[in-house]
Design a protein around this motif. Sequence first.
Motif, mmCIF file in Angstrom:
data_model
loop_
_atom_site.group_PDB
_atom_site.id
_atom_site.type_symbol
_atom_site.label_atom_id
_atom_site.label_comp_id
_atom_site.label_asym_id
_atom_site.label_seq_id
_atom_site.Cartn_x
_atom_site.Cartn_y
_atom_site.Cartn_z
ATOM 1 N N PHE A 138 -9.635 -64.006 112.546
ATOM 2 C CA PHE A 138 -9.701 -62.607 112.984
ATOM 3 C C PHE A 138 -8.476 -62.293 113.830
ATOM 4 O O PHE A 138 -8.119 -63.044 114.726
ATOM 5 C CB PHE A 138 -10.971 -62.358 113.798
ATOM 6 N N PHE A 139 -7.826 -61.158 113.513
ATOM 7 C CA PHE A 139 -6.662 -60.698 114.261
ATOM 8 C C PHE A 139 -7.093 -59.515 115.124
ATOM 9 O O PHE A 139 -7.305 -58.413 114.600
ATOM 10 C CB PHE A 139 -5.549 -60.296 113.299
ATOM 11 N N PRO A 140 -7.249 -59.714 116.445
ATOM 12 C CA PRO A 140 -7.859 -58.685 117.304
ATOM 13 C C PRO A 140 -7.076 -57.383 117.378
ATOM 14 O O PRO A 140 -7.671 -56.317 117.562
ATOM 15 C CB PRO A 140 -7.931 -59.360 118.679
ATOM 16 N N GLY A 142 -16.073 -59.946 120.321
ATOM 17 C CA GLY A 142 -17.529 -60.054 120.247
ATOM 18 C C GLY A 142 -18.076 -59.312 119.045
ATOM 19 O O GLY A 142 -18.933 -59.818 118.311
ATOM 20 N N GLU A 143 -17.578 -58.091 118.825
ATOM 21 C CA GLU A 143 -18.052 -57.289 117.701
ATOM 22 C C GLU A 143 -17.616 -57.886 116.366
ATOM 23 O O GLU A 143 -18.241 -57.627 115.335
ATOM 24 C CB GLU A 143 -17.532 -55.857 117.839
ATOM 25 N N SER A 144 -16.532 -58.672 116.375
ATOM 26 C CA SER A 144 -16.027 -59.244 115.124
ATOM 27 C C SER A 144 -16.791 -60.489 114.701
ATOM 28 O O SER A 144 -16.587 -60.997 113.605
ATOM 29 C CB SER A 144 -14.552 -59.603 115.280
ATOM 30 N N ALA A 167 -10.552 -66.229 116.731
ATOM 31 C CA ALA A 167 -9.796 -65.084 117.235
ATOM 32 C C ALA A 167 -8.370 -65.569 117.453
ATOM 33 O O ALA A 167 -8.103 -66.342 118.381
ATOM 34 C CB ALA A 167 -10.403 -64.579 118.543
ATOM 35 N N LEU A 168 -7.455 -65.144 116.604
ATOM 36 C CA LEU A 168 -6.089 -65.660 116.640
ATOM 37 C C LEU A 168 -5.189 -64.713 117.429
ATOM 38 O O LEU A 168 -4.931 -63.591 116.991
ATOM 39 C CB LEU A 168 -5.545 -65.846 115.222
ATOM 40 N N VAL A 169 -4.720 -65.175 118.588
ATOM 41 C CA VAL A 169 -3.786 -64.380 119.402
ATOM 42 C C VAL A 169 -2.450 -65.099 119.550
ATOM 43 O O VAL A 169 -1.522 -64.548 120.132
ATOM 44 C CB VAL A 169 -4.380 -64.100 120.795
ATOM 45 N N GLU A 200 -20.808 -60.612 127.113
ATOM 46 C CA GLU A 200 -21.769 -61.407 126.348
ATOM 47 C C GLU A 200 -21.222 -61.639 124.937
ATOM 48 O O GLU A 200 -21.199 -60.745 124.107
ATOM 49 C CB GLU A 200 -23.118 -60.685 126.265
ATOM 50 N N LEU A 201 -20.743 -62.860 124.716
ATOM 51 C CA LEU A 201 -20.183 -63.226 123.412
ATOM 52 C C LEU A 201 -21.093 -64.295 122.808
ATOM 53 O O LEU A 201 -20.830 -65.497 122.880
ATOM 54 C CB LEU A 201 -18.747 -63.746 123.582
ATOM 55 N N LYS A 202 -22.185 -63.845 122.215
ATOM 56 C CA LYS A 202 -23.232 -64.749 121.754
ATOM 57 C C LYS A 202 -22.771 -65.663 120.631
ATOM 58 O O LYS A 202 -23.263 -66.776 120.469
ATOM 59 C CB LYS A 202 -24.456 -63.945 121.318
ATOM 60 N N ALA A 203 -21.804 -65.193 119.828
ATOM 61 C CA ALA A 203 -21.370 -66.007 118.691
ATOM 62 C C ALA A 203 -20.329 -67.051 119.097
ATOM 63 O O ALA A 203 -20.052 -67.979 118.334
ATOM 64 C CB ALA A 203 -20.784 -65.100 117.604
ATOM 65 N N LEU A 204 -19.749 -66.909 120.288
ATOM 66 C CA LEU A 204 -18.654 -67.794 120.700
ATOM 67 C C LEU A 204 -19.209 -69.172 121.041
ATOM 68 O O LEU A 204 -19.934 -69.340 122.027
ATOM 69 C CB LEU A 204 -17.938 -67.190 121.916
#
Length: 874
Positions: free
Chosen positions: A193-195, A209-211, A168-170, A235-239
């Motif tokens: 991913f660009f939020p 999370g959805e990304s 996630a690039l911020v 809940e960010l299961k993939a993080l």
Amino acid sequence: MIPVDILSEILRADDRPALVFADGRTLSYADLNARTLRFAERLGRGEKRLVAISAETSEHMIVAYLGALRAGHAVAMLPPCDGRLWSDFLAAFRPDFTFRPVDGRWRLIEESRPARSAQQLHPDLALVLMTSGSSGAAKAVRLSYASLDANARSIAGYLDLSPADRAALVLPLHYSYGLSVLHSHLIAGGSIFFPGVSVMSDDFARVIGESGCTNFSGVPYSYELMEKTRFRTAELKALRFMTVAGGRLAPERIRLYRDHMRAGGGRFFVMYGQTEAAARIAFVPPESLSDNEERIGIAISGGSLSLVDDDGKPVDRPGAAGELVYSGPNVMMGYGTDRSDLARPAEVDALHTGDIAVRDEQGFFRIVGRKSRFAKVAGLRIGFDIMEQALAEAGIAAAVVGDDEGLQAYVAEAGGADRARRILAQASHLPANLISVAEQPNLPRLASGKIDYDRLGEEMRKTREKSRTAAVGVLEAYARVFYPLTVGRNDSFVSLGGDSLRFLQLTMEFDRLGVDLPEGWAHMRIAELDTCLRATRSSRLADIRALPTDLVLRAMAILLVVVHHEMLWPIPGGSGVMLLLVGFSLARFQSAHFLAGQFRHALRPAINVLIPYFFIVAAYALAWRTLPWASITLTGNFGYADPERHEMVPYLYWFIEAYAQTLLVFLLIFAVPAVRKLARARPFAFSLGLLGLAVAARFSLPPVFDIGKRQIFTIYWGFYLGIFGWCAGLADSAARRTVLTALAAVVLGYLAFWETVWIGTTIKYLTIFAALLALLYLPHIRLPVWLGRVVTLIAVSAFPIYLLHRFVPELLMTPAAGALPVPVFHLLAIAGGLAIGMLANKAVAELRNVFSAMAIARNSNGPEPAATAPCAAQ
């Protein structure tokens, strides 16, 4: 052969996602391969060129960046919204191409540059990033293809990146940390991913999370902002990991995110980097993170860290401080200041970071300061970063700058200035007068999220210069206001016999100087005040000003008096509030004189009131051709004389007689040594006793001395209001304020609702009660600056307005009385009454300034020696 390894995965041109956007669009590696190839062809593959790109987060920008590298050109990534930096860069480095939005569309523009072939770029040069040195001047960091590759591979290695990872690039992409996230994921075949939303958005956690993002990289400020949302509750299961670099993250934040990630089987990386080494160069292995983490860790693979002293000699002893030096293949080629520098080869073998660090027994490094963020103050070497850490440990977010003159801290929290000054004094061992603290809710930050210390340093220097100018004017301001008294630097407002009128005049003078005075300034010697003004910064907001409550009440009271006298509406209460303020002013400025038996000082303020009053009396005497003895003896308010018989001036001047009688009563009370001794021992309890006697007189004496409606002008009718004000000035604790509030509620409530004879009486006592509460519980009232200046002007002119306002309708406007509509006449009379008082006050002030300037010129034999004093009590 492609120039950089980070493009190798792109050349595979498969369907794996490379760039993913919040709107659902995805660019695969195949798409990225095709588009970067087309952009490279637009640039050409002949002579090496410099391409300046606006690093505005966009697929167009990333394609241009990678395409330029693919063509073998050098790229300068510049912040998109910094017009000045762009202008300076174009002039100094003369790029061959620029790529940035023009009229809403991205455009590649070939710049026309004379003698271009005479200034070839070095073949190894890949990237130019702008950074600020210790002087604050922007300069270019020259990075090679090899340095980008080495850093990207090292980061991808210790983060264990794979094609399954998505970042996630911020972070901005003109910032080396942001670019390193892009590089490391591309070299591993992962995706970005660009939020499309800020980290402080409540939707941020949901969006990443959805990304399917597996990691997030941020600066300390990013984590501060995320803590204001519910990021850690999502809940960010993939993080699987998070990283922080770009500055010091507070230990408690590190602990929070370490534990948060561990709870889900993830990892938290604390890292350290420099633009001069293509971003990240050290990290703390997540399993080694402690509960009180201050370390930056160990060097990344392929690199090494060491310490050197001021002479460049190695520092090997654990715990000894030295400058941190990094060596590795990712170190920059060198700095550059113009186009010709881009032709030079690599000139740096080891990077001297400018950070002061220590190494512990386990081989981990910890930053303790910045080489350029030290100053020698009063013979002590003070590290600004260490001072910030001391504040952070106390829960105070702040930025500290300084120089040899002292420290300047900017605290983000409201109301934290005094505590911050005490902490800094303890941590630095400096006297408090060398420490300035100001509240600044929004600390200026660079695009990286780091605090902009250069801007704060410039602000500090400007403020100090302003304070020096103001301090020079303090003595002159005192001399003007207290003329014809001789004023020296060892005098104070109280020792000079200052009163409420001079308080208001000084307030106006200091406002012109742009000075916000410290608490307790009335008791400080002018020499001390000078010292503190040099060491303090105004915390006044750009459009808001905090005025003393008694000043605002004085302006409101005189407005009520003027309107009531003209309109006779049921809005009395102005004179009652003025009586309240008389007592409050006596407590603040004269109580020490009364308690010490110094009656000459205590009664000196009466001169400023009585002299103008007697001029009014003299004017009436000349007009009537008789002497109004009741007014001359200041006893007209006792009801034995009438203005109609020219025995006294009009009734409206009763307040001055009551004021003089109030001073006389105080003089008689404190003339007894035993009484003064009792009052000094228990001042508030003694004052409550006085209040009881005054209230008893208010209820018992009117029936004894029945003078009809004129009894409202007598001293025994209103003296208790002055004592209420006196008690308010001495109520310095919550318990005392509560007691006084209860007594006022009983007395004034009875008068407002039981003894009342009409609605105006109720309004009067409720107004007085509200004013008393404001004095007790509201030390300052915040107003817009423009309104504050109007209120101050009215308050400063209150006494001349009171003396002269009725001359307007009763003398100056008499010819127009029948010609004007009644509402218009009233409006002009009120406005004219205020205006004539303000003009009179200005005329007197100008006259006083002329005389005081002449006196200063005659007596200017050099200032008295000024003893310095700390401002810790402020």
